[in-house]
Write a protein that holds these residues in place. Structure first.
Motif, short mmCIF file in Angstrom:
data_model
loop_
_atom_site.label_atom_id
_atom_site.label_comp_id
_atom_site.label_asym_id
_atom_site.label_seq_id
_atom_site.Cartn_x
_atom_site.Cartn_y
_atom_site.Cartn_z
N VAL A 1 0.83 -1.20 0.00
CA VAL A 1 0.00 0.00 0.00
C VAL A 1 0.87 1.25 0.00
N ALA A 2 2.01 1.19 0.70
CA ALA A 2 2.94 2.33 0.70
C ALA A 2 3.78 2.37 -0.57
N ARG A 3 3.66 1.36 -1.40
CA ARG A 3 4.42 1.16 -2.63
C ARG A 3 5.93 1.17 -2.39
N PHE A 4 6.36 0.49 -1.35
CA PHE A 4 7.77 0.17 -1.22
C PHE A 4 8.11 -0.99 -2.16
N TYR A 5 7.10 -1.76 -2.48
CA TYR A 5 7.21 -2.84 -3.47
C TYR A 5 5.99 -2.76 -4.38
N ASP A 6 6.12 -3.33 -5.58
CA ASP A 6 4.98 -3.52 -6.46
C ASP A 6 4.56 -4.98 -6.40
N PRO A 7 3.27 -5.27 -6.51
CA PRO A 7 2.83 -6.68 -6.49
C PRO A 7 3.35 -7.43 -7.71
N THR A 8 3.60 -8.72 -7.52
CA THR A 8 4.00 -9.54 -8.65
C THR A 8 2.81 -9.92 -9.51
N GLY A 9 1.62 -9.69 -8.98
CA GLY A 9 0.39 -9.93 -9.73
C GLY A 9 -0.75 -9.16 -9.10
N GLY A 10 -1.74 -8.77 -9.88
CA GLY A 10 -2.86 -8.02 -9.35
C GLY A 10 -2.58 -6.53 -9.27
N ASP A 11 -3.49 -5.80 -8.61
CA ASP A 11 -3.40 -4.34 -8.56
C ASP A 11 -3.70 -3.82 -7.16
N VAL A 12 -3.01 -2.75 -6.80
CA VAL A 12 -3.29 -2.00 -5.58
C VAL A 12 -3.73 -0.61 -6.01
N LEU A 13 -4.90 -0.19 -5.55
CA LEU A 13 -5.47 1.07 -6.00
C LEU A 13 -5.72 2.02 -4.83
N LEU A 14 -5.57 3.30 -5.11
CA LEU A 14 -5.91 4.36 -4.16
C LEU A 14 -6.90 5.29 -4.85
N ASP A 15 -8.08 5.38 -4.27
CA ASP A 15 -9.15 6.19 -4.87
C ASP A 15 -9.40 5.79 -6.33
N GLY A 16 -9.32 4.48 -6.60
CA GLY A 16 -9.61 3.96 -7.92
C GLY A 16 -8.47 4.05 -8.91
N ILE A 17 -7.32 4.55 -8.52
CA ILE A 17 -6.16 4.70 -9.42
C ILE A 17 -5.07 3.73 -8.98
N ASP A 18 -4.50 2.98 -9.91
CA ASP A 18 -3.41 2.05 -9.62
C ASP A 18 -2.23 2.84 -9.07
N LEU A 19 -1.64 2.33 -7.99
CA LEU A 19 -0.50 3.04 -7.38
C LEU A 19 0.64 3.24 -8.36
N ARG A 20 0.77 2.34 -9.34
CA ARG A 20 1.85 2.46 -10.32
C ARG A 20 1.68 3.66 -11.24
N GLN A 21 0.49 4.28 -11.19
CA GLN A 21 0.23 5.46 -12.01
C GLN A 21 0.50 6.77 -11.26
N PHE A 22 0.80 6.66 -9.95
CA PHE A 22 1.11 7.85 -9.16
C PHE A 22 2.59 8.19 -9.28
N THR A 23 2.91 9.48 -9.34
CA THR A 23 4.30 9.88 -9.17
C THR A 23 4.69 9.67 -7.72
N GLU A 24 5.99 9.61 -7.48
CA GLU A 24 6.47 9.41 -6.11
C GLU A 24 5.96 10.53 -5.20
#
Length: 608
Positions: A414-437
Motif C-alpha cells: 500500500v505504501a508502494r515500497f514494493y509492487d505486487p508480482t500480480g494483481g493491482d493495488v489502487l488508491l481512490d480507484g487509481i493504480d498506485l503504479r500510475q502515481f508519481t512518487e
C-alpha cells in the motif's frame, strides 16, 4: 555482526572476485566508460582548453634542450671568435621565455583543472546520493550500508585523485614520449635510432605492468570496500555484538579482510618495485650508451657538443615520464575499478519506477483496494497468493495474524515500497503504479516500530514530512498528539538535539515525535506497522491517546500484536499465510468465538 551480515560480506567478496566471466567484465568496462563520458561531456570546452594549456606547457619544456643545443653550437663560437654574444643572448632570452610560459601555463592548468575536478565530483556525489535514495527498499535490503559508504567515499576519492593527477600525467607522458622521439631523430638520425633501440624493451615492461596493475588495483578497491563493510556493520550493530560476545568472531573476520587488503597493497608495491627500477635501469643504460656512442661521433666530428648535450637532456626528460606512468597507472586502475562499482550501482533500476504517463489524481479521499494481489519476496514462495481487500475512505483497519501471515507485506504494498508480482493495488480507484512518487507520498505515510529520528532538533524531526512547516504548525502538531509537554520540558524545548537515532529520547517519546511528524504531513492514508510493540505499558497508554487523534478522519491500516492498539480500529482482518480468515468489527469477532476471539482472550489473560 550477525550470521546474515557475515554471509553478506562473503557473498560480496565472491561477487567481486577475479573469476568474473569475460562477458560480465566487458559489460562493466562498457558501463564505466559510459559513466566517465557522461561525467566529462558537459565540460568538453574546458577539457579542450586544458589540453591546449598542457600542450603549450610541454612544448615550452621540450624546447629548452633544443635551445641549449643552439646556444652551445651557435651562440658560443661567435663569442670565442670575438664576434659578440648576440646569438647567445637571443637563445638565453628564448630559454627564459620558455620557462615563463611553462610556469604560467602550469598555474593556469592547476587552477582550471582543480575547478573542473571538484565540479565533476560534486555532480557525481549528488548523482550517487540521489540514485541511492530513489532505489527501492528491496535494493537496500541486499546492499549493505558499508558498501553504500564505500561507493560514496573511497570510490569517489580515488576518482578525485585521478582527476587531479591522472589527466595531466597522461597528456604529459604522451607528448613527452612522441615529442622527444621526434626531436631525437631530428637532431641526429643515427643517435636517435640508437636511442630508440630501447623502446621495445620499455614498451614490453610497460605492457606487463599495465596487465598486472589492472588486476592488482581492482583487488585493492574490492578489499578496502570489504574492510569498510565489516567495520560499518559491526559498529552499527555494536549492542548486539557486545550482548552476544561477538567481538572475537568479528575480530577474526576483520583481521581476515584487513589482511586481504594488506596483501593487495603489498602486491601493488611489488609490481612497482619491479617496474620503476626496470624503467630507470633501461634509461640509465641507454643514456650511457648514447654518451659513449655520441662521444665517439663527436670525436670524429660527426656530432656537435650541443647536439650531444641536447640528446642527454632529452633522454632524461624521456625516461622521467615513463617512471611517472607507474603512479598514473596506480591511480588510473584504482579509478577504473571505482568507476566500475559506481556505474554498476547507477545502472540499477528502481523496482518501483516512476510512471511514463502519470495520473492526475484529484483530492485524496483515502479509499484503498487490493484486487487479486499476489506477491513473492523469493521466486516460488508466495506471501500473498491472491488477496482481495477493500478499505473504505476514513476507515481504520487492523491487520492481525501470526508472524509471516502477510501483514507487513500488505502495508509495504500500500505504501508502494514494493509492487505486487500480480494483481493491482489502487488508491481512490487509481493504480498506485500510475502515481508519481511525490503524489503518492503526499497521500500515504507509513510509521514503523523503528521510529527513526534523524540527527537534528526535535522540531527538525517533526517537520521532516513537511519541510516548509512553520514553527507554529510544528507546535500545533505536537499539542494535538500530546507531545508538547515533554518537548517543552527538554533543555532547549523544540530546539533540543535528539542525538544519534533519537537516543536522547525514550522509546515512547520517539514514537510521539514520529506521530507528530505523520500528523503534520496529514496524509489521506496512514499505515502504522507495530507502532507500539517496543513500548512499556505507561508509554503505550500515552501513545494510545495520540493514536485516537492521529487516526481521526483518515484511512488507517494498523498492524499490531498488542490488541490494545487493535481495539481502536473500526474493522479487524485476521490473516493466515496471506489469506483472510476473519473480517469484521472487533466486537463482532470477539463474539464469534473464532481465532480473533482466542487471541483476545489470551491477551486479556496476560494482563490479569
Amino acid at each position: 555482526m550477525t550470521q546474515t551480515s557475515e554471509q553478506a560480506w562473503r557473498g560480496y567478496a565472491e561477487e567481486n572476485g577475479d573469476d568474473l566471466p569475460q562477458a560480465a567484465s566487458l559489460v562493466l568496462k562498457e558501463q564505466s566508460r559510459k559513466l566517465l563520458g557522461e561525467l566529462l561531456r558537459p565540460h568538453k570546452k574546458l577539457i579542450w582548453l586544458l589540453v591546449v594549456i598542457v600542450v603549450v606547457e610541454n612544448a615550452a619544456r621540450l624546447a629548452v634542450p633544443y635551445l641549449v643545443h643552439l646556444g652551445i653550437d651557435h651562440g658560443i663560437p661567435p663569442i670565442l671568435a670575438g664576434e659578440g654574444a648576440t646569438t647567445l643572448v637571443t637563445v638565453v632570452s628564448f630559454v627564459l621565455a620558455s620557462a615563463i610560459i611553462q610556469a604560467f601555463a602550469r598555474q593556469m592548468f592547476l587552477m582550471r583543472s582543480g575547478k573542473l575536478g571538484q565540479t565533476i565530483l560534486l555532480g557525481l556525489r549528488r548523482r550517487v546520493f540521489d540514485h541511492f535514495q530513489r532505489l527501492s527498499p528491496s535494493f537496500h535490503d541486499k546492499y549493505t550500508s558499508g558498501r553504500v559508504i564505500s561507493r560514496l567515499t573511497s570510490d569517489v576519492d580515488v576518482i578525485d585523485e585521478m582527476l587531479e593527477t591522472g589527466f595531466d600525467g597522461l597528456v604529459t607522458a604522451v607528448l613527452t614520449l612522441f615529442g622527444t622521439a621526434i626531436l631525437l631523430l631530428t637532431l641526429d638520425l643515427k643517435l636517435g635510432l640508437a636511442a630508440l633501440l630501447s623502446f621495445p624493451v620499455l614498451f614490453a615492461i610497460t605492457a606487463w605492468f599495465r596487465r598486472r596493475s589492472a588486476q592488482v588495483y581492482r583487488r585493492t578497491r574490492e578489499t578496502v570496500a570489504l574492510v569498510i563493510v565489516h567495520f560499518v556493520e559491526s559498529m552499527t550493530g555494536i549492542r548486539a555484538v557486545q550482548a552476544f560476545r561477538r567481538e572475537p568472531r568479528n575480530e577474526e573476520i576483520f583481521h581476515g579482510v584487513n589482511d586481504k587488503y594488506r596483501a593487495a597493497n603489498l602486491e601493488s608495491f611489488r609490481i612497482n618495485a619491479i617496474f620503476m627500477p626496470s624503467v630507470k635501469g633501461v634509461g640509465n643504460i641507454t643514456i650511457v650508451a648514447i654518451l659513449v656512442y655520441g662521444a665517439w661521433e663527436a670525436y670524429h666530428g660527426r656530432v656537435t657538443v650541443g647536439v650531444l648535450t641536447a640528446f642527454t637532456l632529452y633522454l632524461r626528460q624521456f625516461f622521467e615520464p615513463l617512471q611517472e606512468i607507474s603512479q598514473f597507472y596506480n591511480t588510473f586502475q584504482s579509478a577504473s575499478a571505482a568507476l566500475e562499482k559506481l556505474s554498476t550501482v547507477l545502472a540499477e533500476e528502481p523496482d518501483v519506477p516512476e510512471p511514463a504517463e502519470p495520473a492526475k489524481p484529484a483530492d485524496a479521499r483515502g479509499q484503498v483496494e487490493m484486487r487479486d494481489v499476489r506477491f513473492s519476496y523469493v521466486d516460488g514462495v508466495e506471501v500473498l497468493p491472491g488477496l482481495d481487500l477493500e478499505i473504505p475512505a476514513g476507515q481504520t483497519l487492523a491487520l492481525v495474524g501470526t508472524t509471516g501471515a502477510g501483514k507487513t507485506t500488505i502495508a509495504k504494498l500500500v505504501a508502494r515500497f514494493y509492487d505486487p508480482t500480480g494483481g493491482d493495488v489502487l488508491l481512490d480507484g487509481i493504480d498506485l503504479r500510475q502515481f508519481t512518487e511525490d503524489d503518492l507520498r503526499e497521500r500515504v505515510v507509513m510509521v514503523t516500530q523503528e521510529n527513526f529520528l534523524f540527527t537534528g532538533t526535535v522540531a527538525d524531526n517533526i517537520r521532516f514530512g513537511k519541510p516548509d512547516a512553520t514553527m507554529a504548525e510544528v507546535v500545533d502538531a505536537a499539542k494535538a498528539i500530546g507531545a508538547h509537554d515533554f518537548i517543552s520540558a527538554l533543555p532547549d524545548g523544540y530546539d533540543t538535539s535528539v542525538e544519534k537515532r533519537g537516543s536522547r529520547l525514550s522509546a515512547g517519546q520517539r514514537q510521539l515525535v514520529a506521530f507528530a511528524r505523520a500528523f503534520l504531513a496529514d496524509p489521506a492514508v496512514l499505515i502504522l506497522d507495530e507502532a507500539t510493540s517496543s513500548l512499556d505499558i505507561p508509554s503505550e497508554r500515552l501513545v494510545q491517546r495520540a493514536l485516537r487523534t492521529i487516526l481521526t478522519d483518515r484511512t488507517a491500516i494498523v498492524i499490531a500484536h498488542r490488541l490494545s492498539t487493535v481495539e481502536t480500529a473500526d474493522r479487524v482482518v485476521v490473516l493466515e499465510h496471506g489469506r483472510i480468515l476473519e473480517d469484521g468489527s472487533p466486537a463482532d469477532l470477539i463474539g464469534s468465538g473464532g481465532q480473533y476471539a482466542g487471541l483476545h482472550q489470551a491477551w486479556a489473560d496476560s494482563l490479569a
